[in-house]
Design an enzyme around this catalytic site. Structure first.
Site, mmCIF file in Angstrom:
data_model
loop_
_atom_site.group_PDB
_atom_site.id
_atom_site.type_symbol
_atom_site.label_atom_id
_atom_site.label_comp_id
_atom_site.label_asym_id
_atom_site.label_seq_id
_atom_site.Cartn_x
_atom_site.Cartn_y
_atom_site.Cartn_z
ATOM 1 N N HIS A 1 14.032 -10.121 -1.066
ATOM 2 C CA HIS A 1 12.596 -10.118 -0.789
ATOM 3 C C HIS A 1 12.033 -8.708 -0.903
ATOM 4 O O HIS A 1 12.787 -7.726 -0.928
ATOM 5 C CB HIS A 1 12.306 -10.731 0.586
ATOM 6 C CG HIS A 1 12.981 -10.023 1.715
ATOM 7 N ND1 HIS A 1 14.328 -10.147 1.984
ATOM 8 C CD2 HIS A 1 12.498 -9.150 2.637
ATOM 9 C CE1 HIS A 1 14.642 -9.409 3.028
ATOM 10 N NE2 HIS A 1 13.550 -8.785 3.445
ATOM 11 N N HIS B 1 15.378 -6.284 -1.610
ATOM 12 C CA HIS B 1 16.603 -6.178 -0.816
ATOM 13 C C HIS B 1 16.929 -7.503 -0.135
ATOM 14 O O HIS B 1 16.108 -8.427 -0.086
ATOM 15 C CB HIS B 1 16.463 -5.075 0.243
ATOM 16 C CG HIS B 1 15.443 -5.380 1.297
ATOM 17 N ND1 HIS B 1 14.093 -5.337 1.074
ATOM 18 C CD2 HIS B 1 15.583 -5.742 2.598
ATOM 19 C CE1 HIS B 1 13.444 -5.656 2.170
ATOM 20 N NE2 HIS B 1 14.331 -5.913 3.120
ATOM 21 N N ASP C 1 18.502 -8.552 3.712
ATOM 22 C CA ASP C 1 18.528 -7.792 4.961
ATOM 23 C C ASP C 1 19.924 -7.372 5.409
ATOM 24 O O ASP C 1 20.835 -8.189 5.493
ATOM 25 C CB ASP C 1 17.840 -8.589 6.072
ATOM 26 C CG ASP C 1 16.336 -8.586 5.866
ATOM 27 O OD1 ASP C 1 15.811 -7.589 5.347
ATOM 28 O OD2 ASP C 1 15.699 -9.592 6.211
ATOM 29 N N ARG D 1 9.712 -10.067 13.951
ATOM 30 C CA ARG D 1 10.852 -10.426 13.099
ATOM 31 C C ARG D 1 12.096 -10.641 13.947
ATOM 32 O O ARG D 1 12.402 -9.848 14.836
ATOM 33 C CB ARG D 1 11.073 -9.255 12.138
ATOM 34 C CG ARG D 1 12.188 -9.350 11.138
ATOM 35 C CD ARG D 1 12.192 -7.999 10.433
ATOM 36 N NE ARG D 1 13.018 -7.908 9.276
ATOM 37 C CZ ARG D 1 14.285 -7.480 9.272
ATOM 38 N NH1 ARG D 1 14.875 -7.153 10.401
ATOM 39 N NH2 ARG D 1 14.937 -7.363 8.145
#
Ligand code: SIN
Length: 295
Positions: free
Chosen positions: A270, A111, A113, A285
């Site tokens: 990723h 995907h 993000d 993150r």
């Protein structure tokens, strides 16, 4: 490797050392301590490496959450996750935890993000805190290469298409909705899973705002082509999904505590590999705001 594809440009860097980790994308940067404030010249070199390699990695950056946030702010406004809850003390930081007993791993599908958002995140920064003794690597795939290696006929067809992207896979025929997916994951906290609009139509081929290069823009959020039925679009999307994951377009990163990855969601997909059952993995993150559509 497809013919006629330029892999990357070698550029002289004055302050940092940039070591490519695969033919397709990804470079490790050394010679820098990110806990210290970045000069404009240093930031410009790092950003150049980011554009040239689509994902960059640093080792041994044991930043406090405050230092991590200060570093991230250098890259632009912080993009708050629409449905995941951040740290109580620093909501801009999302803590991704997979405990020893969890089975669900955040991000374990190819995907880019937050494609389901009207203004998806430009880039994502992931800092390793606790890493399993083996496994838990992240893979990346270069969407410029995936696009450029298609035939001219296919590229011309795809250039005109858009796709619907959804944060709730159940809508697209998946088996679990968002709340169900996260229900067994002890470490992960949702904001208010019921009330968030997470559907967006975006071009299937995206032109990168900084490089001007075109890349395929799809991932696990992509449901179907806009204006097509799911049955009509699925053969095209299945072909493209498999194509994007060709090993020649990928790299794989082995984490350690203090490793930092920064990837460009505009030109890379990723995949968080969920292969460390019985071990704990904890990451911090931060995502940076993206550009306004259309792109
Ligand atoms: C993500 O998809 O943002 C998480 C990637 C990872 O945990 O390796």
């Amino acid at each position: 490797m497809p013919e006629g594809v330029q892999l990357w440009n070698f550029r002289p860097y004055e302050t940092i050392a940039v070591q490519r980790i695969s033919g397709a994308l990804g470079a490790e940067i050394s010679g820098i301590d990110l806990t210290k404030p970045l000069t404009d010249a240093l930031y410009a070199e790092i950003y150049q490496a980011f554009l040239e390699n689509q994902v960059i990695f640093f080792r041994d950056q044991h930043m406090t959450p405050e230092q991590f946030l200060a570093f991230a702010r250098r890259w632009g406004g912080i993009h708050l996750h629409p449905y995941m809850k951040g740290l109580d003390e620093i909501p801009e930081i999302l803590e991704l935890i997979k405990t020893e007993t969890d089975t669900y791993a955040f991000g374990s599908s190819w995907h880019s993000d937050q494609m389901f958002a009207p203004k998806p995140a430009k880039c994502t920064m992931l800092l390793g805190r606790e890493i399993p003794p083996a496994g838990g690597d992240t893979m990346f795939a270069n969407m410029y290469l995936a696009y450029e290696s298609l035939s001219p006929g296919m590229r011309a067809t795809l250039d005109r298409l858009k796709a619907l992207n959804s944060g709730d896979k159940k809508r697209g025929g998946g088996t679990k909705n968002r709340a169900e997916r996260y229900s067994g994951a002890q470490g992960m906290k949702l904001k208010d899973p019921g009330n968030i609009q997470t559907d967006s139509v975006h071009p299937l081929v995206r032109t990168h705002a900084d490089t001007g290069r075109k890349g395929l823009y799809l991932g696990s959020h992509t449901q179907h082509l806009d204006g097509f039925t799911p049955e009509e679009s699925e053969p095209i999307l299945s072909f493209l999904r498999a194509h994007c994951r060709r090993p020649e377009f990928t790299c794989r990163f082995r984490w350690a505590p203090g490793s930092l990855a920064i990837w460009d969601n505009r030109c890379a997909q990723h995949y968080a590999i969920n292969d460390y059952a019985g071990y704990r993995r904890r990451m911090h993150r931060i995502t940076i705001k993206g550009e306004d559509a259309p792109f």
